[in-house]
Design a protein around this motif. Sequence first.
Motif, PDB file in Angstrom:
ATOM      1  N   GLU A   1       0.582  -1.556  -0.424  1.00  0.00           N
ATOM      2  CA  GLU A   1       0.260   0.419   0.611  1.00  0.00           C
ATOM      3  C   GLU A   1       0.478   0.991  -0.084  1.00  0.00           C
ATOM      4  OE1 GLU A   1      -3.079  -0.085   0.267  1.00  0.00           O
ATOM      5  OE2 GLU A   1      -3.811  -2.171   0.550  1.00  0.00           O
ATOM      6  N   VAL A   2       0.606   2.108  -0.268  1.00  0.00           N
ATOM      7  CA  VAL A   2       1.068   3.758  -0.704  1.00  0.00           C
ATOM      8  C   VAL A   2       1.259   4.164   0.941  1.00  0.00           C
ATOM      9  CG1 VAL A   2       0.669   5.453  -1.062  1.00  0.00           C
ATOM     10  CG2 VAL A   2       0.472   3.766  -2.650  1.00  0.00           C
ATOM     11  N   ASP A   3       2.223   4.764   1.236  1.00  0.00           N
ATOM     12  CA  ASP A   3       3.090   5.102   2.311  1.00  0.00           C
ATOM     13  C   ASP A   3       3.466   3.927   3.273  1.00  0.00           C
ATOM     14  OD1 ASP A   3       2.445   8.007   1.652  1.00  0.00           O
ATOM     15  OD2 ASP A   3       0.424   7.990   2.460  1.00  0.00           O
ATOM     16  N   GLU A   4       2.766   2.923   3.014  1.00  0.00           N
ATOM     17  CA  GLU A   4       3.765   1.465   4.075  1.00  0.00           C
ATOM     18  C   GLU A   4       5.230   1.661   3.660  1.00  0.00           C
ATOM     19  OE1 GLU A   4       3.515  -3.291   3.710  1.00  0.00           O
ATOM     20  OE2 GLU A   4       2.378  -2.145   2.324  1.00  0.00           O
ATOM     21  N   ILE A   5       5.900   1.429   5.032  1.00  0.00           N
ATOM     22  CA  ILE A   5       7.073   0.823   4.866  1.00  0.00           C
ATOM     23  C   ILE A   5       8.218  -0.293   4.936  1.00  0.00           C
ATOM     24  CG2 ILE A   5       8.873   1.261   6.941  1.00  0.00           C
ATOM     25  CD1 ILE A   5       7.092   3.604   8.048  1.00  0.00           C
ATOM     26  N   VAL A   6       8.332  -0.668   4.153  1.00  0.00           N
ATOM     27  CA  VAL A   6       8.986  -1.699   3.923  1.00  0.00           C
ATOM     28  C   VAL A   6      10.794  -1.477   3.431  1.00  0.00           C
ATOM     29  CG1 VAL A   6       7.503  -2.128   1.816  1.00  0.00           C
ATOM     30  CG2 VAL A   6       9.342  -1.029   1.298  1.00  0.00           C
ATOM     31  N   THR A   7      11.002  -2.899   3.618  1.00  0.00           N
ATOM     32  CA  THR A   7      12.503  -2.802   3.921  1.00  0.00           C
ATOM     33  C   THR A   7      13.691  -3.228   2.068  1.00  0.00           C
ATOM     34  OG1 THR A   7      12.895  -3.416   6.152  1.00  0.00           O
ATOM     35  CG2 THR A   7      15.175  -4.019   4.215  1.00  0.00           C
ATOM     36  N   GLY A   8      14.218  -2.723   1.791  1.00  0.00           N
ATOM     37  CA  GLY A   8      14.889  -3.612   0.653  1.00  0.00           C
ATOM     38  C   GLY A   8      16.363  -3.383   0.151  1.00  0.00           C
ATOM     39  N   THR A   9      16.778  -4.327  -0.568  1.00  0.00           N
ATOM     40  CA  THR A   9      17.522  -3.824  -0.783  1.00  0.00           C
ATOM     41  C   THR A   9      18.443  -3.370  -1.781  1.00  0.00           C
ATOM     42  OG1 THR A   9      18.392  -6.287   0.194  1.00  0.00           O
ATOM     43  CG2 THR A   9      20.151  -5.544  -0.929  1.00  0.00           C
ATOM     44  N   ILE A  10      19.799  -2.272  -1.691  1.00  0.00           N
ATOM     45  CA  ILE A  10      19.823  -1.403  -3.901  1.00  0.00           C
ATOM     46  C   ILE A  10      20.629  -2.650  -4.204  1.00  0.00           C
ATOM     47  CG2 ILE A  10      20.828   0.225  -4.443  1.00  0.00           C
ATOM     48  CD1 ILE A  10      20.600   1.874  -2.020  1.00  0.00           C
ATOM     49  N   LEU A  11      19.776  -2.671  -5.456  1.00  0.00           N
ATOM     50  CA  LEU A  11      20.631  -3.838  -6.704  1.00  0.00           C
ATOM     51  C   LEU A  11      21.835  -3.006  -7.360  1.00  0.00           C
ATOM     52  CD1 LEU A  11      17.594  -5.690  -8.013  1.00  0.00           C
ATOM     53  CD2 LEU A  11      19.193  -6.413  -5.701  1.00  0.00           C
ATOM     54  N   LYS A  12      21.348  -2.029  -7.785  1.00  0.00           N
ATOM     55  CA  LYS A  12      21.977  -0.982  -9.234  1.00  0.00           C
ATOM     56  C   LYS A  12      21.524   0.332  -9.442  1.00  0.00           C
ATOM     57  CE  LYS A  12      20.174  -3.242 -12.400  1.00  0.00           C
ATOM     58  NZ  LYS A  12      19.798  -4.090 -13.980  1.00  0.00           N
ATOM     59  N   LYS A  13      22.789   0.754  -9.947  1.00  0.00           N
ATOM     60  CA  LYS A  13      22.704   2.064 -10.084  1.00  0.00           C
ATOM     61  C   LYS A  13      21.983   2.220 -11.278  1.00  0.00           C
ATOM     62  CE  LYS A  13      25.310   5.858  -8.355  1.00  0.00           C
ATOM     63  NZ  LYS A  13      25.983   6.462  -8.215  1.00  0.00           N
ATOM     64  N   ILE A  14      20.860   3.089 -11.257  1.00  0.00           N
ATOM     65  CA  ILE A  14      20.291   2.675 -13.002  1.00  0.00           C
ATOM     66  C   ILE A  14      20.272   4.384 -13.149  1.00  0.00           C
ATOM     67  CG2 ILE A  14      19.046   0.967 -12.705  1.00  0.00           C
ATOM     68  CD1 ILE A  14      16.452   2.260 -11.834  1.00  0.00           C
ATOM     69  N   LYS A  15      19.499   4.138 -14.353  1.00  0.00           N
ATOM     70  CA  LYS A  15      18.605   6.077 -14.381  1.00  0.00           C
ATOM     71  C   LYS A  15      17.988   6.889 -13.652  1.00  0.00           C
ATOM     72  CE  LYS A  15      18.015   8.957 -18.937  1.00  0.00           C
ATOM     73  NZ  LYS A  15      17.582   9.013 -20.307  1.00  0.00           N
ATOM     74  N   GLY A  16      18.352   7.648 -13.130  1.00  0.00           N
ATOM     75  CA  GLY A  16      17.683   8.753 -12.880  1.00  0.00           C
ATOM     76  C   GLY A  16      17.696   8.362 -10.995  1.00  0.00           C
ATOM     77  N   GLY A  17      18.042   6.922 -10.634  1.00  0.00           N
ATOM     78  CA  GLY A  17      17.883   6.326  -9.292  1.00  0.00           C
ATOM     79  C   GLY A  17      18.615   5.369  -9.389  1.00  0.00           C
ATOM     80  N   TYR A  18      18.286   4.293  -8.643  1.00  0.00           N
ATOM     81  CA  TYR A  18      18.175   3.487  -8.183  1.00  0.00           C
ATOM     82  C   TYR A  18      17.084   2.325  -8.350  1.00  0.00           C
ATOM     83  CZ  TYR A  18      21.939   5.774  -5.136  1.00  0.00           C
ATOM     84  OH  TYR A  18      22.995   6.672  -4.956  1.00  0.00           O
ATOM     85  N   SER A  19      17.548   0.718  -8.165  1.00  0.00           N
ATOM     86  CA  SER A  19      16.992  -0.414  -8.580  1.00  0.00           C
ATOM     87  C   SER A  19      17.405  -0.904  -7.072  1.00  0.00           C
ATOM     88  CB  SER A  19      17.190  -1.127  -9.822  1.00  0.00           C
ATOM     89  OG  SER A  19      16.551  -2.316  -9.529  1.00  0.00           O
ATOM     90  N   VAL A  20      15.825  -1.227  -6.940  1.00  0.00           N
ATOM     91  CA  VAL A  20      15.436  -2.024  -4.944  1.00  0.00           C
ATOM     92  C   VAL A  20      15.044  -2.655  -4.877  1.00  0.00           C
ATOM     93  CG1 VAL A  20      15.170  -1.572  -3.239  1.00  0.00           C
ATOM     94  CG2 VAL A  20      16.206   0.107  -3.995  1.00  0.00           C
TER      95      VAL A  20
END
Length: 603
Positions: free
Chosen positions: A94-113
């Motif tokens: 859901e929007v505004d939900e807090i989640v835990t993620g792992t950064i996979l790589k840097k991509i155009k404009g940001g990161y893939s998580v």
Amino acid sequence: MSDLNNDLFEEMLNDYLPEEKKSGDVITGIITRKDMDFAYLDLSGKQEGRILIREVEDFNVGDTIEVKVLRNDEEYVIVSKFLLDKAREFLSYEVDEIVTGTILKKIKGGYSVRVGKNEAFLPFSLASLERDKDYTEEKFKFLIKEKGRNNLTLSRTDLVKKEELDYFNSINVGDVVDGKVKEVLDFGVILELGPTTGFIHISEVSWDQVSDLIEKFGINDIVKAKIIEKDDEKRKIKLSLKQLEVDPWIEFKNTHTVGDTVKGTVKEVLDFGLVVEISRNKGFVHISELAWNNAAKVLKQYKEGDIIEAKIISIDDEKKNIKLSVKQLLENPWDSVKEKYSIGDVLERPIAEVFEFGLLVELEKGIEGLLHVSDLAYRRVSNLPSKYNVGENIKFKIINFNNEKNRLSLSAKALLDDVWEKIDEKYNVGDIVKGKVINVQDYGIFIEIQEGIEVFIHKNEFSWDKNENKEYRTGDEVEFKIINIDKSEKKIGGSIKQLTVSPWKEAAEQYKKGNKVTVPITSIQENFVLVKLTDRFDGMIPKKELTEEFLKEISEKFSVGDEVEAIVTELNEKKKSILLSVKRIKEIEESKEMEELMKKYGV
């Protein structure tokens, strides 16, 4: 078979045969076997299901699992448990939900998580991360900012703000929190407090003085601190370590009062006193409170680390300042000084200290007197350190009690008052006396003729001859004539040259105006010559009195050593000079001849 029977049979056959599996269907299967790469499922149909072995590593043969149909091939129905779980997981976010993620790589404009089994996008603008740093495989908490049909947009910035706000709202002034040292500055320490930070100013580190925070704190140290200020608008938190314990000043104030005797440690020795630590509080002993007398000397005896005992004489609650006194632990010797000594007493005591302005004399332990430079002698005395030494005895008279400074005023010259009162009974102008030189100055010498009685002889009184350079040294015995006595100023003047007759007086007694003399020239100057009248006195003949002839230079006609006949024309007692004339002799002779002719022949 009738058409009716045919239709019924087809319907029954369709009910009996399993339904064909379509892509996207969610079905249930039983694991029947496993090999190296795949596991196989009984799907209750003529075709088996096949799934990648890694998707069911945690399941055993015989287990029933739900899977998603991917496609059908000639032999198997290709299914996936991972994709089913991924889709279900995505639907649960859901929007505004807090989640835990792992950064996979840097991509155009940001990161893939990676968030669970799904991939999400973290824009740079919402990452709150350093752009140049590599965060691959690092885990963070994120807030789901947006959710599309098949994608998630994450924000770390919003999460940080939310966590910070939640944390800020959960704390209150007075709370005690645990923090991790993030940065050590010259003037304070920054603590990490979960999602935010707090600041401990150096003044709040300890009730004791702290000068080096780097020695006291290390990065990542866990520190317990008390919240002392919370700025809701700026979201700033101020912390204190020292306020976790009772203020030492309050403890001191509640257990001590003026008049108490305390022990303390000397923390600093200043030119004007001692800084003393007492029960973690600072006290001060002013130099005037170190000793009843000679406090400057006593101050030099202290050093940092000394344990001292002192009396509390003042407690300033507002400034948290304690004033102490060491001397007030002892009886003031001055209180009984007038019982022991009186004005007019003549004593002899050792010199305790020598200053340019006078001598400090110790009459007894704790009682001192000042012999000011002006009271040493009736003449001016300078450079005392070169004339007096500590430990030497000196005789003096008590002339006053200085109650303000708890000190006696002394005078050495006052011992001579009686002598000077009767000075004319022993010495008179014209007396010839002897004495020893005790002081030599550029302008003259001082001679002691008896203890404390000095005679001054100006350098002009050394010799009648101004060109004679007489020198005297301390200790020389000198004979002289007393030429003046000033009883009111207590001064006596002497003369060495007046032991002999003045050269002028000697010459004036020998030569009279009108005397005709033959004398040698001793010196030739531009406008006059000097001629020898006595061994100690020369007369002067002006240039115009040498001859009636015009002389451009005297040396044209006269030389040193020439004898000339001249007549004394003037004796000047004020100028101490005798003038002579050569040409006046001829004028006088001519005048006499004329007188004789007049007598002989008349007019």
